[in-house]
Scaffold this active site. Structure first.
Site, PDB file in Angstrom:
ATOM      1  N   GLY A   9       0.830  -1.203   0.000  1.00 56.04           N
ATOM      2  CA  GLY A   9       0.000   0.000   0.000  1.00 56.04           C
ATOM      3  C   GLY A   9       0.864   1.252   0.000  1.00 56.04           C
ATOM      4  O   GLY A   9       1.954   1.270  -0.573  1.00 56.04           O
ATOM      5  N   SER A  10       0.399   2.257   0.690  1.00 57.47           N
ATOM      6  CA  SER A  10       1.071   3.563   0.641  1.00 57.47           C
ATOM      7  C   SER A  10       2.449   3.556   1.292  1.00 57.47           C
ATOM      8  O   SER A  10       3.220   4.497   1.114  1.00 57.47           O
ATOM      9  CB  SER A  10       0.202   4.615   1.320  1.00 57.47           C
ATOM     10  OG  SER A  10      -1.057   4.652   0.674  1.00 57.47           O
ATOM     11  N   THR A  11       2.786   2.513   2.065  1.00 57.65           N
ATOM     12  CA  THR A  11       4.123   2.487   2.658  1.00 57.65           C
ATOM     13  C   THR A  11       5.176   2.366   1.561  1.00 57.65           C
ATOM     14  O   THR A  11       6.363   2.560   1.794  1.00 57.65           O
ATOM     15  CB  THR A  11       4.283   1.308   3.643  1.00 57.65           C
ATOM     16  OG1 THR A  11       4.057   0.081   2.941  1.00 57.65           O
ATOM     17  CG2 THR A  11       3.296   1.412   4.793  1.00 57.65           C
TER      18      THR A  11
END
Lengths: 381, 647
Positions: B327-329
Site C-alpha cells: 500500500g502507501s508504505t
C-alpha cells in the site's frame, strides 16, 4: 587256555599288583581330568560347586572303580564279557521301551543316584565282547564269512537300538569301535573295502532318501548335516552352535585370552559350554598352545595303550586294550572335529573333560580293564 | 577253544601289525586335528577375534545436550529441562500387573499410553527398562520414589527434553522440536546416527529447524559388552560427544513479549522491530501464536485441529512468511526513485483532482474530492495517490523496482526461520516472464501505490524503513552469537543515495506523524526527544465492485473480515537520531493510520524506553485510553520488562 603256555605264576598277586599298574597311564588320565576340572571351574564363572566339584567326586569314584577292576584278574573279565554285553543290550531295550525322556531323546535309566546311559556302557562292553569272541575263535576262521557275520550282528544289534533313540554320535562310535576291533583281530582287508564301499553307498542313500516316505534319518539330523556343510546358512538357529564354537576357538590365538577371560563362554555365546563344547573354552582361554597340549596328552594315552597291547601276548588283553584305546581316540577325535567344524555336530563329549557321569565312569572302568590286562599279562620265561 | 602256542604267536604278531596300521591312521588324524587348530587359532585368529568382538561389543549412542537458545540479554528461550519418567523392569517387578495396579493408585496413568507401554514390556527382554509414562511432574516422581518398597521394578528416571520457558512468544522464531519421523529421515539426507535413536528430538520449525546441525551437537558413544541375551555386562569405554552450540538471538525477550501482546489486540497481525544501526532484529511478532511446548510433548489431534482450523492462522509466522501489498508504505520508494532520476523536485506541485485518467480508465485517489496542489512533502503527509500516479508515469516501473530492491523489497533475507518469503517486486521483465504479457501503464500506477503485483513481508518493510532511516544497506540479523562467536554485522555501508533526497523523504514521514493534517498524527509520540516518523498504508485485498457500491457497501466494516483491507504502518524513531525501525501489518484490519499506526507507536515507545513507556509519552487526550490498554495487556510480568535494555 593260552595262559598255560606261559608262566602264570609270574603274574603278580595280592597287593603287589599295585606296583605293576601302568602308572604312566594313570598319571595321564589324571592330568586330562584335571584340565577338565579347571575348565569346568572357568565356564561356571569361577564357581567350583556348580560343575567342577561333582566332576572331581566322580573322577575319584572312577579312579577307585578303575583300580578295583584292575585288581581283578583279566580272565575273570573275559568270562564276564558275554554277560556284560547281554546286560547292556537288555538295558538298551529297556530305555527303548520305558526310558525317561530327556533332551528330546530317550537315553538314560534313572537309578536314583545317577542317570545311567546304557549306550555309554555299550561302547565298552561291545569292545570287550568282541575281544572275547576273537580270543575264543580259532584264528584260521577269522576271515570266514560265517565267523565274520557273527561279530557284525553283535555290532549291529546295539547300533540299531542306539540309532533309534536317536543318538547318531554313539551309533557312529559303536560301529567304528567294533569295526576297529575286527580289523585288529585280523579280519581280511577285503571285508573292510566292501564295508567302506557300502558305507559310501549308504551315505548316498541317506541323502537321496531325504523328503521321501522312506527317509532314513530324522529331519533334525538332516538339518545338522546341512548346517555342517554350510554353517553360515543359518547362523542364528541350527548353525549357531558351530559358528559360535568356531569363533571361540579361533579367537584364542596363539596363547589365548587367559584363564577365565574367554568372552565367548562367559557371555553365554557358547552353547553347552560345559559338555560337548568345552574344548572351545579351553582353546579360547589357552589358545593354540593349550589346545595342542591337550591333544598331546590324549595322544600319549593312545601311545601307552598301544605299547601296553603290543607287549601283551594275551589275545583278549591286547585286543581289549587296543579297542579301549581306539574308542577313546574316537571320542576325542570326533569331539574335536565337531567343534572345529570338521565333522557334524553329533553329540560326542570330550572324554574325561566334558561334564557328565556315565561317560566318565564307563571310561574309567574301561581303563581299569586295560590295567587289569596290563597287570595280569602273561610273562615270558 | 584251545589255541596252540604257534597260533598265539601268529595272532600276537598279526595284532601288533594291525595295531601299527591303526596307530598310523590315528597319527594321521591327530595331524589333521593339529593342523586345523593351527589354521584356526594362528592363521585365522585375527578374523575370529574380530567376530568375537562383534559378538560381545555393542556401541550405544549417547545423545549430546542440545544447544541452548538465549535472547540478546541472556534470557533462556529454549532450554533442556528434566524429563521425569517412570520406568518398569519386568524381571524386577515379578508380577507386572500387580505392580501397575499399585502404581495407578499413586499417579494418574493415561490408559492408551499404559497399554502401549505394557505391550512393549511383553516384547522386550525382561531386564530392559521400559518407559511407562514420561513428562511427569516432580510430585509424581517423588510419590513413586517414596513408595519404592511397594513398587518392585518400578523406578523414577530422568532424561532431557526441550522446554520453551517463553511459551507462545517465541513459537514462530525459535520454533519447536519433535521426535524424528520417517518423513524427516527421507527429507533430510543426514546420516547422523543420532537420528536413528527412537524419539530423538530434532528441530521441526524456526531456528530449531534451520540451525539444527549446530544445535544438535555430535553423538557420543559408549562401548558396552553384552552377553548372548543382550544384557549389558560392563562398559568398556565412553566418548561423551560434543554438545550442541548455544545460540544467542538478537531478539529482546521483553520487547518481543510486548510486541506479541500488543499485536494480539489486532487479532491477526505481524510486526517487526529492527535496530537501524546494526540490523539486529529486536522483535518479530506474529499473532495469534501457539504454545510450542505442546508440540514437544506430542500435540493432541484436537489441539492441532484447533490451530489449523483457525482462520487467523496461528501456525504461520506472518512477519516473515506473509506477503502483503505494501500500500502507501511503498510511496517512499517511488519518491526516491523519482528524486534520484531527477524527474521531480521537492517544490514542484502536482494537481490532484481525485483521479488520473489513463486511456479511458480512471485511477482514483483515496480522497474522492482530490487534494488540490500537492508538493513532495504533502504527497507523503496526505498520502496523495494521484501525485504518485504522475510520478510513476514519469519514472517508469523499472527504475522504481530497481530503487525498491536496493531497500530489500523483493529480496530473500537469509535468516534462520521457516519459509522466509522474498515477496514480489515486479518490473517489465518479471511480468513478461510470469504472465507472458507486456507491462502496461496501469500496472505502474497500481505499483506506485503499493498495490497490484507488489508484495512485501513485514520483515522487508522493517528493513526498508531501517535503510531509509540510516541511509545504509543494513542487513537484518537474527543470530547475535553462536557458540560464543559473534555473528558479523553486514551491510552497514552507505546505500549511495543523495543524502538530501533521503532527508526529504524522512521529512515527509515526519510530517505524516507530527503535523495536524498528517495521516499518522493520531498515532504520534508526544515526547519531543523521541519523535517518530512514519507512513501509513491501507492495501485493498479486492476492489469494491460497482454493484456493491450500489448496494451501499462503502466501508470496510460492512464487509466480511477476510475481504477487508490490510492495515499497515512503518515508522522509525527518534526522528533526529534514528535508532529503531518498525513495521506493523494488521491483516484485514482496515485503515493503516487508525489501526496499525497506534500499534507501531506503542511498540516503538516500549523499545525506546526499554519497558512500558510512561503515559507522558502519549498525547494527553489519549492517556486514559492508553492506561487501560497497558493494564489489560497480558505481559509476562514486571521483571520481563525490567530485564530488557537498550543494548
Amino acid at each position: 587256555m593260552s595262559y598255560l603256555e606261559y608262566n602264570v605264576k609270574r603274574v603278580p598277586t595280592g597287593l603287589s599288583k599295585v606296583l605293576y599298574l601302568n602308572w604312566a597311564l594313570i598319571l595321564l588320565l589324571t592330568a586330562v581330568a584335571s584340565v577338565g576340572f579347571l575348565m569346568l571351574y572357568s565356564v561356571a564363572g569361577g564357581d567350583i560347586s556348580r560343575w567342577a566339584e561333582p566332576q572331581i567326586k566322580r573322577f575319584v569314584l572312577g579312579m577307585v572303580l578303575m583300580l578295583t577292576v584292575a585288581m581283578v584278574p583279566i580272565w575273570f573279565w573275559r568270562n564276564m564279557a558275554g554277560l556284560a554285553y547281554g546286560v547292556s543290550l537288555l538295558l538298551l531295550v529297556v530305555v527303548e521301551v520305558a526310558g525317561t525322556t530327556g533332551m528330546g531323546a530317550q537315553r538314560w535309566i534313572d537309578l536314583g543316584f545317577m542317570r545311567l546311559q546304557p549306550s555309554e556302557l555299550m561302547k565298552i562292553t561291545l569292545v570287550m565282547f568282541l575281544a572275547a569272541y576273537y580270543d575264543w575263535l580259532d584264528i584260521k576262521k577269522t576271515s570266514r564269512p560265517l565267523w565274520v557275520l557273527i561279530p557284525l550282528m553283535i555290532i549291529i544289534a546295539p547300533t540299531y537300538l542306539v540309532l533309534h533313540q536317536p543318538d547318531l554320535g554313539t551309533a557312529i562310535l559303536l560301529v567304528a569301535g567294533g569295526g576297529i576291533v575286527m580289523f585288529l583281530a585280523g579280519v581280511s582287508w577285503w571285508y573292510f573295502s566292501v564295508v567302506i564301499a557300502a558305507g559310501v553307498g549308504l551315505v548316498a542313500a541317506v541323502f537321496t532318501s531325504r523328503g521321501t516316505p522312506w527317509q532314513l534319518l530324522k529331519d533334525y539330523q538332516y538339518r545338522r548335516i546341512d548346517t555342517f556343510l554350510d554353517p553360515a546358512s543359518d547362523p542364528m538357529n541350527a548353525g549357531y552352535h558351530i559358528t559360535q564354537s568356531k569363533i571361540a576357538l579361533g579367537s584364542g590365538g596363539w596363547t589365548g585370552r587367559g584363564f577365565m577371560q574367554g568372552t565367548q563362554s562367559r557371555l553365554n555365546f557358547l552353547p553347552e559350554k560345559h559338555t560337548d563344547f568345552i574344548f572351545t573354552t579351553l582353546a579360547e582361554e589357552f589358545g593354540f598352545v593349550g589346545a595342542i597340549s591337550l591333544l598331546t596328552l590324549y595322544a600319549l594315552i593312545i601311545v601307552f595303550c598301544i605299547i601296553s597291547a603290543m607287549n601283551n601276548k594275551d589275545r583278549f588283553g591286547s585286543l581289549l586294550t587296543l579297542g579301549v584305546g581306539a574308542t577313546f581316540f574316537l571320542f576325542f577325535a570326533v569331539n574335536m572335529s565337531m567343534v572345529m567344524g570338521l565333522a557334524p555336530v553329533v553329540g560326542v563329549p570330550l572324554p574325561l573333560v566334558s561334564y557328565g557321569g556315565s561317560a566318565m565312569l564307563v571310561l574309567m572302568v574301561a581303563f581299569g580293564l586295560t590295567q587289569s590286562a596290563h597287570v595280569h599279562r602273561p610273562r615270558g620265561r | 577253544m584251545r589255541q596252540s602256542p604257534r597260533d598265539t604267536e601268529t595272532s600276537s604278531r598279526r595284532i601288533s601289525r594291525r595295531a601299527l596300521v591303526l596307530g598310523g591312521l590315528q597319527t594321521g588324524m591327530l595331524g589333521v586335528l593339529g593342523w586345523r587348530m593351527h589354521q584356526m587359532q594362528v592363521d585365522q585368529a585375527d578374523q575370529y577375534r574380530l567376530l568375537a568382538d562383534e559378538n560381545r561389543i555393542n556401541m550405544r549412542l549417547i545423545a549430546p545436550a542440545r544447544g541452548l537458545i538465549y535472547d540478546r540479554n541472556g534470557v533462556a528461550l529454549a532450554e533442556n529441562a528434566q524429563n521425569y519418567r517412570i520406568v518398569i523392569v519386568r524381571e524386577d517387578a515379578g508380577d507386572v500387573d500387580a505392580a501397575i495396579a499399585r502404581l495407578k493408585q499413586l499417579v494418574d496413568l493415561d490408559p492408551d499410553e499404559l497399554e502401549r507401554a505394557l505391550r512393549e514390556v511383553e516384547r522386550r527382554s525382561p531386564f530392559v527398562p521400559v518407559t511407562l509414562t514420561d513428562q511427569r511432574a516432580w510430585e509424581d516422581v517423588a510419590e513413586v520414589a517414596v513408595n519404592a518398597p511397594a513398587l518392585p521394578g518400578i523406578t523414577p528416571d530422568v532424561g532431557l527434553t526441550r522446554n520453551y520457558p517463553m511459551g507462545a512468544d517465541f513459537a514462530h522464531i525459535v520454533g519447536y522440536v519433535g521426535p524424528v519421523s520417517d518423513y524427516d529421515l527421507d527429507r533430510m539426507d543426514d546420516d547422523d546416527p543420532l537420528l536413528q535413536i527412537p524419539k530423538f528430538q530434532i528441530g521441526k520449525t524456526g531456528v530449531e529447524n534451520k540451525l539444527e546441525r549446530d544445535l544438535r551437537g555430535k553423538a557420543g558413544s559408549k562401548r558396552i559388552e553384552v552377553n548372548a541375551a543382550g544384557r549389558v555386562m560392563r562398559e568398556l569405554g565412553r566418548d561423551e560427544g560434543i554438545p550442541g552450540s548455544d545460540l544467542q538471538l538478537t531478539i529482546d525477550s521483553g520487547l518481543q513479549n510486548f510486541t506479541q501482546a500488543r499485536l494480539s489486540l489486532g487479532m491477526s497481525a505481524a510486526g517487526v522491530v529492527m535496530d537501524v544501526r546494526n540490523g539486529d532484529l529486536l522483535a518479530i511478532g506474529s499473532a495469534p501464536a501457539f504454545d510450542p511446548n505442546k508440540f514437544v510433548r506430542g500435540i493432541s489431534s484436537v489441539d492441532y485441529s484447533l490451530l489449523t482450523d483457525n482462520i487467523y492462522r496461528p501456525l504461520a509466522n506472518k512477519a516473515v512468511q506473509g506477503a502483503y501489498p505494501p500500500g502507501s508504505t511503498f510511496k517512499m520508494m517511488v519518491t526516491l526513485a523519482a528524486l534520484e532520476a531527477g524527474e521531480v523536485t521537492p517544490d514542484e506541485t502536482i494537481w490532484c483532482g481525485g483521479y488520473t485518467k489513463v486511456g479511458n480508465r480512471r485511477f482514483h485517489c483515496w480522497k474522492r474530492g482530490g487534494h488540490g496542489h500537492v508538493n513532495l512533502e504533502e504527497s507523503l503527509q496526505h498520502s496523495c495517490d494521484v501525485y504518485y500516479f504522475d510520478l510513476a508515469q514519469r519514472v517508469g516501473i523499472d527504475r522504481i523496482a530497481a530503487m525498491a530492491r536496493r531497500f530489500g523489497l523483493g529480496s530473500h533475507f537469509d535468516l534462520p526461520m521457516s519459509a522466509v518469503t522474498a515477496g514480489i517486486m515486479p518490473d517489465k521483465a518479471w511480468k513478461t516472464e510470469r504472465y507472458g504479457q507486456d507491462w502496461r501503464v496501469g500496472d505502474s500506477l497500481n505499483a506506485a501505490i503499493g498495490q497490484g503485483y507488489v508484495l512485501a513481508s513485514p520483515l522487508q518493510l522493517a528493513v526498508m524503513n531501517a535503510r531509509l532511516a540510516s541511509g545504509t544497506a543494513i542487513e537484518p540479523r537474527l543470530v547475535k552469537s553462536e557458540g560464543g562467536i559473534e555473528t558479523e554485522v553486514r551491510g552497514a555501508v552507505s546505500l549511495g543515495l543523495n543524502e538530501n533526497h533521503l532527508r526529504m523523504v524522512r521529512k515527509g514521514m515526519y510530517a505524516v506523524s507530527n503535523t495536524r493534517r498528517g495521516t499518522g498524527y493520531g498515532a504520534r509520540i508526544a515526547d519531543d526527544t523521541m519523535l517518530m516518523a512514519g507512513k501509513s498504508g491501507t492495501s485493498q485485498v479486492r476492489n469494491i465492485t460497482a454493484a456493491e457500491r450500489a448496494r451501499g457497501v462503502t466501508s470496510n466494516a460492512d464487509l466480511p473480515w477476510e475481504r477487508r483491507d490490510h492495515a499497515l504502518f512503518v515508522a522509525f524513531a527518534p526522528y533526529e537520531n534514528p535508532r529503531y525501525a518498525v513495521s506493523v501489518v494488521v491483516e484485514h484490519g482496515g485503515g493503516g493510520s487508525s489501526v496499525a499506526g497506534p500499534i507501531a507507536r506503542d511498540i516503538l515507545l516500549y523499545a525506546l524506553h526499554g519497558g512500558l513507556p510512561p503515559l507522558e509519552s502519549y498525547p494527553s487526550y489519549q492517556r486514559d485510553e492508553i492506561r487501560v490498554m497497558q493494564e489489560s495487556l497480558p505481559l509476562r510480568g514486571a521483571e520481563g520488562g525490567e530485564e530488557s535494555s537498550r543494548a
